[in-house]
Design a protein around this motif. Structure first.
Motif, PDB file in Angstrom:
ATOM      1  N   SER A 190       0.831  -1.207   0.000  1.00 41.19           N
ATOM      2  CA  SER A 190       0.000   0.000   0.000  1.00 41.19           C
ATOM      3  C   SER A 190       0.869   1.261   0.000  1.00 41.19           C
ATOM      4  CB  SER A 190      -0.912  -0.005   1.228  1.00 41.19           C
ATOM      5  OG  SER A 190      -1.624   1.205   1.336  1.00 41.19           O
ATOM      6  N   LEU A 191       1.982   1.233   0.718  1.00 41.14           N
ATOM      7  CA  LEU A 191       2.876   2.389   0.761  1.00 41.14           C
ATOM      8  C   LEU A 191       3.544   2.628  -0.593  1.00 41.14           C
ATOM      9  CD1 LEU A 191       4.566   1.941   4.265  1.00 41.14           C
ATOM     10  CD2 LEU A 191       2.654   3.418   3.641  1.00 41.14           C
ATOM     11  N   ASP A 204       2.196   1.956  -3.439  1.00 44.12           N
ATOM     12  CA  ASP A 204       1.139   2.561  -4.266  1.00 44.12           C
ATOM     13  C   ASP A 204       0.986   4.047  -3.948  1.00 44.12           C
ATOM     14  OD1 ASP A 204       0.611   0.164  -5.544  1.00 44.12           O
ATOM     15  OD2 ASP A 204      -1.029  -0.391  -4.188  1.00 44.12           O
ATOM     16  N   GLN A 205       1.067   4.400  -2.668  1.00 42.70           N
ATOM     17  CA  GLN A 205       0.968   5.810  -2.275  1.00 42.70           C
ATOM     18  C   GLN A 205       2.130   6.616  -2.838  1.00 42.70           C
ATOM     19  OE1 GLN A 205       0.322   6.401   2.000  1.00 42.70           O
ATOM     20  NE2 GLN A 205      -0.678   4.406   2.107  1.00 42.70           N
ATOM     21  N   MET A 253       1.757   8.178  -6.232  1.00 43.71           N
ATOM     22  CA  MET A 253       0.823   9.288  -6.358  1.00 43.71           C
ATOM     23  C   MET A 253       1.410  10.615  -5.885  1.00 43.71           C
ATOM     24  SD  MET A 253      -1.691   7.614  -7.598  1.00 43.71           S
ATOM     25  CE  MET A 253      -3.018   8.828  -7.511  1.00 43.71           C
ATOM     26  N   LEU A 254       2.539  10.570  -5.201  1.00 43.86           N
ATOM     27  CA  LEU A 254       3.102  11.789  -4.617  1.00 43.86           C
ATOM     28  C   LEU A 254       3.909  12.596  -5.630  1.00 43.86           C
ATOM     29  CD1 LEU A 254       4.370  10.479  -1.141  1.00 43.86           C
ATOM     30  CD2 LEU A 254       2.274  11.741  -1.625  1.00 43.86           C
ATOM     31  N   LYS A 304       7.669  12.508  -0.623  1.00 39.86           N
ATOM     32  CA  LYS A 304       8.181  11.288  -1.254  1.00 39.86           C
ATOM     33  C   LYS A 304       9.325  10.696  -0.440  1.00 39.86           C
ATOM     34  CE  LYS A 304       8.666  11.274  -5.778  1.00 39.86           C
ATOM     35  NZ  LYS A 304       8.958  11.711  -7.163  1.00 39.86           N
ATOM     36  N   LEU A 327       8.111   9.105   2.846  1.00 41.55           N
ATOM     37  CA  LEU A 327       7.439   7.825   2.623  1.00 41.55           C
ATOM     38  C   LEU A 327       8.437   6.746   2.201  1.00 41.55           C
ATOM     39  CD1 LEU A 327       4.825   6.284   2.638  1.00 41.55           C
ATOM     40  CD2 LEU A 327       4.400   7.029   0.283  1.00 41.55           C
TER      41      LEU A 327
END
Length: 227
Positions: A95-96, A98-99, A102-103, A109, A112
């Motif tokens: 999930s991270l 995937d996030q 999007m950044l 960035k 994360l």
């Protein structure tokens, strides 16, 4: 008289047009210099962000890691199957990744990416310290464990590179993306081959799950400075 006045107006209009045309190149040069100055300033800011940006991003990553540590400490009190615990880790990291895609903000960035690296290092270590030795003692075919350890080595090499980089560096996004591909491949093999084999081996998965959970909290505490 009227003709002379009209001629003067035409002459004045031509002069204004000529002056305006002559001023345009100068205005363009001024605008170009301003744009170049802004670009240089952005680059300088990006270079200056190197150390301070990494420090700030690591603080945010550490803070989120500490929050995660607190949550996992609570979860540790609930008995859990080892493979289920590790699968939960897999889903969280996926999930991270995937996030991250999007950044756009560089600081977000980096924070994360550092969080992903932290979680993967902890996940790899608890598998190498506890899961793989237990698997070697229970499985007839140790190839699955050997392959998993080699895959960990490739992932850890990329993690070390990413942790030393900034989002402005060349290939930063590409390396995070490749790390995601390594992890996805590793997860597919573990969940489809190694985990089922372990469940069928007779290994006490609940006891192992407790050991994994406790060691995970311990490592997170140490790596986030909360020990």
């Amino acid at each position: 008289m009227a003709k002379r006045t009209q001629a003067k107006r035409k002459t004045a209009a031509k002069r204004r047009t000529t002056r305006s045309a002559a001023a345009r190149p100068a205005a363009k040069r001024t605008a170009a210099r301003k744009a170049a100055g802004k670009t240089a300033a952005r680059r300088a800011t990006g270079r200056g962000r190197g150390t301070t940006g990494r420090t700030a991003a690591r603080k945010r990553s550490g803070a989120s890691g500490a929050k995660l540590m607190g949550r996992l400490a609570v979860e540790q009190k609930v008995p859990v199957d080892a493979t289920r615990l590790l699968t939960q880790d897999h889903r969280e990291v996926a999930s991270l990744f995937d996030q991250f895609k999007m950044l756009e903000d560089a600081d977000e960035k980096q924070a994360l990416a550092l969080k992903i690296c932290l979680l993967l290092k902890v996940h790899a270590q608890i598998e190498e310290e506890l899961l793989y030795p237990a698997a070697r003692g229970m499985l007839d075919d140790e190839d699955l464990v050997d392959e998993a350890e080699v895959e960990h080595g490739s992932a850890k090499s990329l993690i070390a590179q990413i942790e030393k980089m900034a989002p402005e560096d060349e290939l930063y996004d590409a390396k995070v993306s490749v790390l995601g591909e390594y992890v996805r491949h590793h997860v597919r093999e573990e969940e489809s081959e190694l985990f089922p084999a372990l469940r069928e081996s007779g290994l006490d998965m609940m006891e192992l799950g407790g050991e994994l959970a406790a060691r995970r909290v311990e490592l997170l505490a140490r790596l986030t400075g909360k020990a």
